[in-house]
Design a protein around this motif. Structure first.
Motif, mmCIF file in Angstrom:
data_model
loop_
_atom_site.group_PDB
_atom_site.id
_atom_site.type_symbol
_atom_site.label_atom_id
_atom_site.label_comp_id
_atom_site.label_asym_id
_atom_site.label_seq_id
_atom_site.Cartn_x
_atom_site.Cartn_y
_atom_site.Cartn_z
ATOM 1 N N UNK A 27 0.862 -1.181 0.000
ATOM 2 C CA UNK A 27 0.000 0.000 0.000
ATOM 3 C C UNK A 27 0.895 1.225 0.000
ATOM 4 N N UNK A 28 0.646 2.129 -0.924
ATOM 5 C CA UNK A 28 1.418 3.371 -0.941
ATOM 6 C C UNK A 28 0.923 4.255 0.194
ATOM 7 N N UNK A 29 1.832 4.574 1.111
ATOM 8 C CA UNK A 29 1.409 5.220 2.347
ATOM 9 C C UNK A 29 1.891 6.653 2.424
ATOM 10 N N UNK A 30 1.039 7.509 2.905
ATOM 11 C CA UNK A 30 1.374 8.920 3.097
ATOM 12 C C UNK A 30 0.887 9.359 4.475
ATOM 13 N N UNK A 31 1.695 10.231 5.100
ATOM 14 C CA UNK A 31 1.253 10.820 6.376
ATOM 15 C C UNK A 31 0.462 12.068 6.030
ATOM 16 N N UNK A 32 -0.835 12.055 6.349
ATOM 17 C CA UNK A 32 -1.703 13.160 5.942
ATOM 18 C C UNK A 32 -2.401 13.770 7.144
ATOM 19 N N UNK A 33 -2.550 15.092 7.139
ATOM 20 C CA UNK A 33 -3.306 15.744 8.215
ATOM 21 C C UNK A 33 -4.795 15.751 7.867
ATOM 22 N N UNK A 34 -5.667 16.068 8.822
ATOM 23 C CA UNK A 34 -7.117 16.057 8.555
ATOM 24 C C UNK A 34 -7.558 17.286 7.762
ATOM 25 N N UNK A 35 -7.265 17.292 6.483
ATOM 26 C CA UNK A 35 -7.655 18.400 5.598
ATOM 27 C C UNK A 35 -8.504 17.847 4.467
ATOM 28 N N UNK A 36 -8.881 18.739 3.577
ATOM 29 C CA UNK A 36 -9.618 18.299 2.386
ATOM 30 C C UNK A 36 -8.603 17.755 1.383
ATOM 31 N N UNK A 37 -8.979 16.678 0.739
ATOM 32 C CA UNK A 37 -8.070 16.037 -0.221
ATOM 33 C C UNK A 37 -8.756 15.966 -1.573
ATOM 34 N N UNK A 38 -8.051 16.438 -2.576
ATOM 35 C CA UNK A 38 -8.594 16.337 -3.940
ATOM 36 C C UNK A 38 -7.771 15.287 -4.675
ATOM 37 N N UNK A 39 -8.450 14.294 -5.231
ATOM 38 C CA UNK A 39 -7.753 13.222 -5.965
ATOM 39 C C UNK A 39 -8.151 13.322 -7.426
ATOM 40 N N UNK A 40 -7.138 13.540 -8.270
ATOM 41 C CA UNK A 40 -7.408 13.605 -9.713
ATOM 42 C C UNK A 40 -6.898 12.311 -10.333
ATOM 43 N N UNK A 55 -11.249 8.326 -15.573
ATOM 44 C CA UNK A 55 -10.716 9.672 -15.328
ATOM 45 C C UNK A 55 -11.764 10.570 -14.670
ATOM 46 N N UNK A 56 -11.421 11.001 -13.438
ATOM 47 C CA UNK A 56 -12.362 11.797 -12.665
ATOM 48 C C UNK A 56 -11.617 12.500 -11.540
ATOM 49 N N UNK A 57 -12.229 13.535 -10.984
ATOM 50 C CA UNK A 57 -11.649 14.214 -9.815
ATOM 51 C C UNK A 57 -12.588 14.031 -8.636
ATOM 52 N N UNK A 60 -3.623 -1.459 -17.628
ATOM 53 C CA UNK A 60 -4.211 -0.156 -17.308
ATOM 54 C C UNK A 60 -3.098 0.785 -16.878
ATOM 55 N N UNK A 61 -3.112 1.976 -17.431
ATOM 56 C CA UNK A 61 -2.156 3.007 -16.996
ATOM 57 C C UNK A 61 -2.880 3.944 -16.033
ATOM 58 N N UNK A 62 -2.290 4.096 -14.871
ATOM 59 C CA UNK A 62 -2.946 4.920 -13.847
ATOM 60 C C UNK A 62 -2.068 6.128 -13.517
ATOM 61 N N UNK A 63 -2.681 7.279 -13.523
ATOM 62 C CA UNK A 63 -1.980 8.513 -13.155
ATOM 63 C C UNK A 63 -2.855 9.202 -12.109
ATOM 64 N N UNK A 64 -2.349 9.217 -10.871
ATOM 65 C CA UNK A 64 -3.170 9.747 -9.783
ATOM 66 C C UNK A 64 -2.431 10.915 -9.129
ATOM 67 N N UNK A 65 -3.123 11.977 -8.929
ATOM 68 C CA UNK A 65 -2.523 13.145 -8.271
ATOM 69 C C UNK A 65 -3.412 13.580 -7.105
ATOM 70 N N UNK A 66 -2.810 13.643 -5.934
ATOM 71 C CA UNK A 66 -3.572 14.069 -4.757
ATOM 72 C C UNK A 66 -3.055 15.408 -4.263
#
Lengths: 456, 171
Positions: free
Chosen positions: A58-71, A108-110, A133-139
């Motif tokens: 699992x790709x892991x990130x330390x994130x604070x409780x904010x709004x997250x936009x995933x494209x 493809x969606x945000x 499948x090619x996946x490109x994800x930006x958070x």
């Protein structure tokens, strides 16, 4: 009862200060919108060679409780899951999927979602298709960190309530006992001056300059480092100096962490030093304290110097003391040259802030105006100029730090944004710009204060 | 405010600020570090990975390999000893491991290194991941100790002050 009310007032003020500091920090942190991106190619069926990133990774990130936009951009449909720490552990240990957010058969969606709490989050994607499948994800994170925001608002509200309630109780008591309320501002009455001034005598043939100077210093310490000013300085110093991100984990390059968060440290230092100096110089002029002090046989030069020395020394001592903790926290060698270089650069930038604030204060003679102008000028320069520009405090610090790092360790510190090592000329310029401007403004302020300034 | 009270308040605030900073540093200190030979490292024999700074926090060691390996985590002194004389005195030892997850706690702050023994007669792929969590215990203990000591000292001085006041009050 009166003492208890005052204690509660002081406690309320402390809570108010802590809450406001956190609120300011939260607002400042919200301007930082970090992002991450993942680019992957899912092959189906999976290749047979041994892969250490097991299918449960699992790709892991330390994130604070904010709004997250995933494209998300894919060339087919995928399933996407967001796992919190518990979900990650469950997935890694048992293979059970318990996401906090998921979407299936999406292309493809945000998406916009709110992270519920601070912690480690994992992003997991599944390719249900029988094709590549090619996946490109930006958070990207945006908005306020909700936990900090709630804490700061709650603390501020509590501070306000406690302060207001205790003040009301105090005023009620004064009304009942018919006692005049104590003046919160020190007025023009000579009885507000400390006792040592009553004992001050002028000897016609021998003026004791040194004793007068020492008494002035003692008075400045008591007056302008009164509760809760020193306490606020300590809290701000500890919170800004010790909390920046650790950018370098290699022990050999651990000194680079001294560069981390330096802009935040300078922003708060500018605010604290500027407000304190303006309050001391312009504030005492506008309140009439200076006029009252000078009606005694006190030299203007001594008054000017005592203010400058006391405030600068206390500020530097607090910040240097907190900085010294970094030797332990970063496991630095106690004789690391870059630590002492950092202290020198911080001292020079502090001197510059003090000199600018003093000059503005003696010219404007108005506390609020001088605080506003020095804050706008210094904050503006700091934010507009680039991080490596010699115009900004951060730029001068970074230039000097990078130069010393190159000379002592042979490498540029990882946090510095230099493509090539700064030259000796740049380093000397960063040093002498601070010293030169500070000395010029100090001398100008001293001469103006002692010879030209009229105190009405 | 009396000088003694002010002193106690200042020390209390120092401890309280350290406590706040301890909480803030859970996000500012590194969370995950990975070591291994995925990008062309050694695949057999003794391998020492680049040393790293570790803080006194809880951490999880995740070892994955396609062969049985031995993994050792050395503190600074032990790493120097190993480099100088080959003597092994690891802080944590994991022997005959292929895949495993272990929860540990670092007691001291400083430089650490990971040493692995990969079977000499094979090509082994290995990845060791350290995941850090919880607060830095030394900072937490220091801040709580400062707050507790200061509170006790302040309480005692208030009691003594109250007692002296009662003694001086005429009956």
């Amino acid at each position: 009862m009166r003492n208890k009310a005052r204690l509660f007032t002081n406690f309320g003020i402390i809570l108010l200060v802590i809450g406001s500091s956190f609120l300011a920090g939260t607002i400042y942190r919200s301007t930082n919108t970090p992002s991450f991106s993942i680019k992957e190619v899912f092959e189906f069926p999976q290749p047979q060679q041994a892969i250490l990133e097991a299918h449960r990774s699992v790709l892991t990130y330390a994130l604070p409780p904010r709004d997250l936009s995933i494209e998300l951009k894919t060339n087919a449909t995928v399933d996407l899951y967001l796992l919190d720490d518990e979900g990650r552990k469950l997935w890694l240990s048992e293979g059970t999927l318990k996401p906090v957010w998921s979407v299936k058969n999406t292309s493809s969606q945000t998406f916009t979602l709110q992270l519920p709490s601070r912690g480690n989050y994992g992003i997991k994607a599944f390719n249900p298709n029988n094709s590549t499948v090619t996946l490109d994800l930006r958070g990207q994170l945006y908005g306020y960190e909700r936990d900090l925001l709630w804490f700061s608002l709650a603390t501020t509200a509590m501070g306000l309530v406690i302060t207001a309630a205790s003040r009301i109780a105090l005023l009620d008591r004064y009304k009942k006992l018919d006692i005049p309320a104590r003046k919160t501002k020190r007025g023009l009455l000579h009885k507000d001056l400390p006792a040592n001034f009553k004992d001050f005598k002028v000897k016609p043939n021998e003026v004791k300059h040194t004793k007068q100077f020492h008494e002035l210093i003692a008075w400045e310490l008591e007056e302008y480092m009164a509760f809760p000013i020193l306490e606020i300085i300590i809290v701000i110093a500890v919170c800004t100096v010790l909390s920046p991100t650790i950018i370098e984990t290699s022990p050999a390059l651990s000194y680079s962490n001294l560069l981390s968060g330096i802009q935040t440290i300078f922003l708060f230092l500018i605010f604290v030093a500027g407000a304190l100096f303006c309050h001391s110089y312009a504030g005492s002029i506008s309140k009439g304290e200076t006029k009252m002090l000078l009606s005694y046989p006190v030299q203007r030069g001594h008054l000017f110097l005592s203010k400058f020395i006391v405030l600068f020394t206390v500020l530097f001592a607090v910040y240097a003391g907190v900085f010294a903790l970094q030797i332990y926290l970063l496991a630095l060698n106690p004789f690391e040259p870059l630590f002492y270089a950092s202290l020198l650069f911080v001292a020079l930038q502090l001197l510059l802030v003090c000199a600018i604030s003093t000059a503005l204060s003696v010219i404007t003679k108005n506390e609020i105006l001088s605080i506003l102008v020095s804050a706008l000028l210094l904050f503006g320069l700091e934010n507009v100029a680039a991080r490596i520009s010699l115009v900004s405090f951060t730029g001068r610090f970074t230039t000097g730090f990078a130069f010393v790092s190159q000379q002592v360790h042979g490498v540029l510190p990882p946090g510095a944004e230099f493509s090539a090592a700064p030259t000796a000329g740049d380093a000397l310029l960063s040093l002498f710009v601070s010293i030169g401007i500070s000395v010029f403004l100090f001398v100008f302020s001293y001469v103006y204060y002692t010879r030209k300034m009229e105190i009405d | 405010m009396k000088r003694s009270s002010r002193f106690f308040v200042a020390i209390f605030l120092l401890g309280f600020s350290l406590l706040i900073v301890t909480g803030m540093r859970t996000n500012s200190a590194p969370h995950i570090m990975s070591f291994g030979n995925e990008e062309g490292g050694a695949t057999a024999g003794w391998v020492m990975y680049p040393d790293f700074l570790m803080f006194p926090r809880d951490f999880r060691v995740d070892i994955r390999a396609n062969n049985t390996v031995d993994v050792y985590i050395l503190d600074e002194v032990a790493a120097r000893q190993w480099n100088a004389s080959g003597t092994l005195d690891a802080a944590w030892t994991y022997k005959d491991i292929k895949q495993g997850v272990f929860n540990e706690h670092a007691y001291s702050r400083g430089a650490y290194a990971i040493l692995a023994y990969l079977p000499a007669n094979a090509t082994t792929a290995i990845k060791i991941t350290l995941t850090f969590f919880s607060v830095e215990k030394d900072l937490l203990v220091a801040s709580l100790a400062i707050i507790a000591t200061d509170s006790i000292a302040m309480g005692i001085s208030l009691l003594i002050g109250q007692k002296n006041k009662n003694i001086q009050k005429p009956k």
